[in-house]
Design a protein around this motif. Sequence first.
Motif, PDB file in Angstrom:
ATOM      1  N   SER A   1      -0.378  -0.195  -2.025  1.00 36.42           N
ATOM      2  CA  SER A   1       0.919   0.194  -1.489  1.00 36.42           C
ATOM      3  C   SER A   1       0.880   0.191   0.026  1.00 36.42           C
ATOM      4  CB  SER A   1       1.337   1.570  -2.010  1.00 36.42           C
ATOM      5  OG  SER A   1       0.463   2.565  -1.530  1.00 36.42           O
ATOM      6  N   ALA A   2       2.037  -0.125   0.623  1.00 38.23           N
ATOM      7  CA  ALA A   2       2.165  -0.065   2.071  1.00 38.23           C
ATOM      8  C   ALA A   2       2.251   1.397   2.479  1.00 38.23           C
ATOM      9  CB  ALA A   2       3.420  -0.814   2.500  1.00 38.23           C
ATOM     10  N   PRO A   3       1.975   1.695   3.738  1.00 39.01           N
ATOM     11  CA  PRO A   3       2.093   3.085   4.190  1.00 39.01           C
ATOM     12  C   PRO A   3       3.508   3.614   3.988  1.00 39.01           C
ATOM     13  CG  PRO A   3       0.960   1.748   5.832  1.00 39.01           C
ATOM     14  CD  PRO A   3       1.495   0.798   4.811  1.00 39.01           C
ATOM     15  N   ILE A   4       3.612   4.897   3.711  1.00 34.85           N
ATOM     16  CA  ILE A   4       4.912   5.549   3.578  1.00 34.85           C
ATOM     17  C   ILE A   4       5.459   5.782   4.983  1.00 34.85           C
ATOM     18  CG2 ILE A   4       6.151   7.554   2.676  1.00 34.85           C
ATOM     19  CD1 ILE A   4       3.712   8.000   0.798  1.00 34.85           C
ATOM     20  N   ARG A   5       6.622   5.229   5.273  1.00 32.16           N
ATOM     21  CA  ARG A   5       7.212   5.366   6.599  1.00 32.16           C
ATOM     22  C   ARG A   5       7.974   6.696   6.672  1.00 32.16           C
ATOM     23  NH1 ARG A   5       8.528  -0.010   5.240  1.00 32.16           N
ATOM     24  NH2 ARG A   5      10.703   0.588   4.893  1.00 32.16           N
ATOM     25  N   VAL A   6       7.556   7.560   7.588  1.00 31.77           N
ATOM     26  CA  VAL A   6       8.123   8.911   7.695  1.00 31.77           C
ATOM     27  C   VAL A   6       8.809   9.089   9.045  1.00 31.77           C
ATOM     28  CG1 VAL A   6       7.561  11.379   7.776  1.00 31.77           C
ATOM     29  CG2 VAL A   6       6.430   9.893   6.106  1.00 31.77           C
ATOM     30  N   PHE A   7       9.953   9.761   9.027  1.00 27.25           N
ATOM     31  CA  PHE A   7      10.695  10.067  10.245  1.00 27.25           C
ATOM     32  C   PHE A   7      10.870  11.583  10.318  1.00 27.25           C
ATOM     33  CE2 PHE A   7      14.205  10.346  13.184  1.00 27.25           C
ATOM     34  CZ  PHE A   7      14.065   9.236  14.005  1.00 27.25           C
ATOM     35  N   LEU A   8      10.599  12.177  11.489  1.00 23.38           N
ATOM     36  CA  LEU A   8      10.624  13.625  11.668  1.00 23.38           C
ATOM     37  C   LEU A   8      11.864  14.051  12.447  1.00 23.38           C
ATOM     38  CD1 LEU A   8       6.907  14.010  12.857  1.00 23.38           C
ATOM     39  CD2 LEU A   8       7.768  14.095  10.506  1.00 23.38           C
TER      40      LEU A   8
END
Length: 223
Positions: A7-14
């Motif tokens: 899986s690709a990295p989980i893209r997270v926005f804060l």
Amino acid sequence: MGRLADSAPIRVFLVDDHVVVRRGMRAFFEMHDDIEILGEAVDGQAAVEQLAVLAAQDHLPDVLLMDLVMPRLDGVTATKAIKRLYPDVEVVALTSFSEAERVSAALQAGAAGYLLKDAEADEVVAAVRAARRGEVHLDPVVARKLTSTLVAPAHTATALTPRERQILVLVAQGRSNRDIASTLLISERTARTHVSNVLGKLGLASRTQAALWAVREGLVPEA
């Protein structure tokens, strides 16, 4: 720490108006190589604006961690706007116990789950991974408070077929459609249809609300 398989990295926005909170979350997320911090915003308005830029680049986050109490545009209003514009972006609300009532509004707005701000780092990471998989994450402390005030749906569990009751219990256990399909030996599409039918029959807006309702009705134990 190992990346989730294949899986690709989980893209997270804060999104939080306290820079110390954002720095802290960024620091422990950067310890996990299956998570990529895509960006951060100081309030809901800035989040909406920055997501518009990311959308134009076709690089939206998978999961957005949203503080509920912020200046200019609060987390509930921002969640509603973001889910309307970008329905595939999962929002996890960040709240304090004293603000638990706001969580109900956030869930109505489309949030996939919620965390207390004093949650352990591992729990925050687990919630992000669960949201990416389409699973429900319920902080047990907030869940107990919310279930006591949850508005009763128009119908009771007796309106559900035996299979739909099974589905509801699995949803309340935080299972994704893929997990439900595997457990019941049905297709993922059929599982998704059953979940939709359960929500429709109970008059609930989301999987998270269904999970809370199932806990309150005693169909599954509290966490």
